[in-house]
Each structure stands twice: as C-alpha cells, then as structure tokens.
Design a protein around this motif. Structure first.
Motif, PDB file in Angstrom:
ATOM      1  N   SER A 116      37.769 -28.871  47.964  1.00 12.95           N
ATOM      2  CA  SER A 116      36.526 -29.237  47.292  1.00 12.95           C
ATOM      3  C   SER A 116      36.713 -29.333  45.774  1.00 12.95           C
ATOM      4  O   SER A 116      35.932 -30.002  45.102  1.00 12.95           O
ATOM      5  N   CYS A 117      37.744 -28.705  45.229  1.00 14.65           N
ATOM      6  CA  CYS A 117      37.992 -28.795  43.786  1.00 14.65           C
ATOM      7  C   CYS A 117      38.308 -30.231  43.369  1.00 14.65           C
ATOM      8  O   CYS A 117      37.880 -30.686  42.311  1.00 14.65           O
ATOM      9  N   PHE A 118      39.070 -30.938  44.190  1.00 18.80           N
ATOM     10  CA  PHE A 118      39.490 -32.297  43.854  1.00 18.80           C
ATOM     11  C   PHE A 118      38.955 -33.342  44.833  1.00 18.80           C
ATOM     12  O   PHE A 118      39.334 -34.505  44.759  1.00 18.80           O
ATOM     13  N   GLY A 153      45.076 -28.008  46.370  1.00 18.51           N
ATOM     14  CA  GLY A 153      45.726 -26.706  46.371  1.00 18.51           C
ATOM     15  C   GLY A 153      46.200 -26.236  45.014  1.00 18.51           C
ATOM     16  O   GLY A 153      46.772 -25.159  44.902  1.00 18.51           O
ATOM     17  N   THR A 154      45.955 -27.018  43.969  1.00 12.22           N
ATOM     18  CA  THR A 154      46.471 -26.641  42.653  1.00 12.22           C
ATOM     19  C   THR A 154      45.452 -25.961  41.754  1.00 12.22           C
ATOM     20  O   THR A 154      45.802 -25.505  40.673  1.00 12.22           O
ATOM     21  N   ASP A 155      44.199 -25.879  42.184  1.00  6.26           N
ATOM     22  CA  ASP A 155      43.191 -25.237  41.330  1.00  6.26           C
ATOM     23  C   ASP A 155      42.917 -23.824  41.841  1.00  6.26           C
ATOM     24  O   ASP A 155      43.593 -22.895  41.462  1.00  6.26           O
ATOM     25  N   CYS A 156      41.968 -23.654  42.718  1.00  6.44           N
ATOM     26  CA  CYS A 156      41.625 -22.302  43.174  1.00  6.44           C
ATOM     27  C   CYS A 156      42.550 -21.817  44.297  1.00  6.44           C
ATOM     28  O   CYS A 156      42.690 -20.624  44.511  1.00  6.44           O
ATOM     29  N   GLY A 157      43.162 -22.733  45.035  1.00  6.10           N
ATOM     30  CA  GLY A 157      44.122 -22.355  46.076  1.00  6.10           C
ATOM     31  C   GLY A 157      43.517 -22.008  47.419  1.00  6.10           C
ATOM     32  O   GLY A 157      44.247 -21.702  48.365  1.00  6.10           O
ATOM     33  N   SER A 158      42.204 -22.071  47.545  1.00  2.00           N
ATOM     34  CA  SER A 158      41.592 -21.667  48.813  1.00  2.00           C
ATOM     35  C   SER A 158      41.885 -22.642  49.948  1.00  2.00           C
ATOM     36  O   SER A 158      41.708 -22.298  51.116  1.00  2.00           O
ATOM     37  N   CYS A 159      42.348 -23.841  49.642  1.00  8.12           N
ATOM     38  CA  CYS A 159      42.610 -24.832  50.689  1.00  8.12           C
ATOM     39  C   CYS A 159      44.053 -24.830  51.185  1.00  8.12           C
ATOM     40  O   CYS A 159      44.382 -25.532  52.138  1.00  8.12           O
ATOM     41  N   VAL A 160      44.920 -24.041  50.573  1.00 10.07           N
ATOM     42  CA  VAL A 160      46.339 -24.087  50.919  1.00 10.07           C
ATOM     43  C   VAL A 160      46.575 -23.734  52.386  1.00 10.07           C
ATOM     44  O   VAL A 160      47.357 -24.400  53.070  1.00 10.07           O
ATOM     45  N   ARG A 161      45.880 -22.735  52.902  1.00 15.71           N
ATOM     46  CA  ARG A 161      46.053 -22.378  54.315  1.00 15.71           C
ATOM     47  C   ARG A 161      45.592 -23.487  55.242  1.00 15.71           C
ATOM     48  O   ARG A 161      46.192 -23.730  56.280  1.00 15.71           O
ATOM     49  N   ARG A 162      44.538 -24.170  54.871  1.00 14.38           N
ATOM     50  CA  ARG A 162      44.056 -25.300  55.674  1.00 14.38           C
ATOM     51  C   ARG A 162      45.075 -26.436  55.645  1.00 14.38           C
ATOM     52  O   ARG A 162      45.332 -27.078  56.657  1.00 14.38           O
TER      53      ARG A 162
END
Length: 84
Positions: free
Chosen positions: A8-10, A38-47
């Motif tokens: 959602s960040c990008f 995945g480069t801002d808050c990182g919450s999407c990296v696992r997804r």
C-alpha cells in the motif's frame, strides 16, 4: 476490476508482483528493485515471499548448480573491455 494491493505504500498490486516474477524476479529484493514494493515500511515483504513461493526460478536453479546467475547479463560489448 478487482485489485489486490500487496504494497500500500507504493500501490503495488499482486498482479504486478506476479508479472515481475514471471519476468525473472525470484526474491523480494528483486521485486523491490523492479517496483519499490517492500522498501518503505516492509509489511508487505512476507506477502511478496508467499507470492514468489518456492516455484521454478531459472536464476535460483543456476545458483544451486554453482554457476553465476547473471553471467549472460554481464557480458561487455566488444571493444569496451580494454582501456585505450
């Protein structure tokens, strides 16, 4: 049209991540290089990891065989490898 956002960040969608994976991205870092997910808050990296899964990745297969994964990409054009 139903868009499922992964980052959602990008504003990166699941389809965009899958498209980058189809184009050869095998890791979350490669996805990040392609679209910043995945480069801002990182919450999407696992997804992103879940989307990539453990599927067939030609670069990963080369690394597992002990071969350089980017050998074809690093070939210098003729005449540029020597200093004048």
């Amino acid at each position: 049209m139903n868009r499922v956002y992964v980052c959602s960040c990008f504003g990166v969608t699941e389809k965009q991540v899958k498209d980058h994976a189809d184009a050869g991205a095998c890791t979350p870092r490669q996805i990040a290089s392609a679209c910043k997910a995945g480069t801002d808050c990182g919450s999407c990296v696992r997804r992103i990891q879940a989307i990539l899964g453990r599927g067939n990745c030609p670069r990963r297969d080369l690394l597992n065989q002990g071969m350089p994964a980017l050998a074809a990409d690093t070939v210098e054009p003729e005449g540029l490898s020597e200093a004048a």
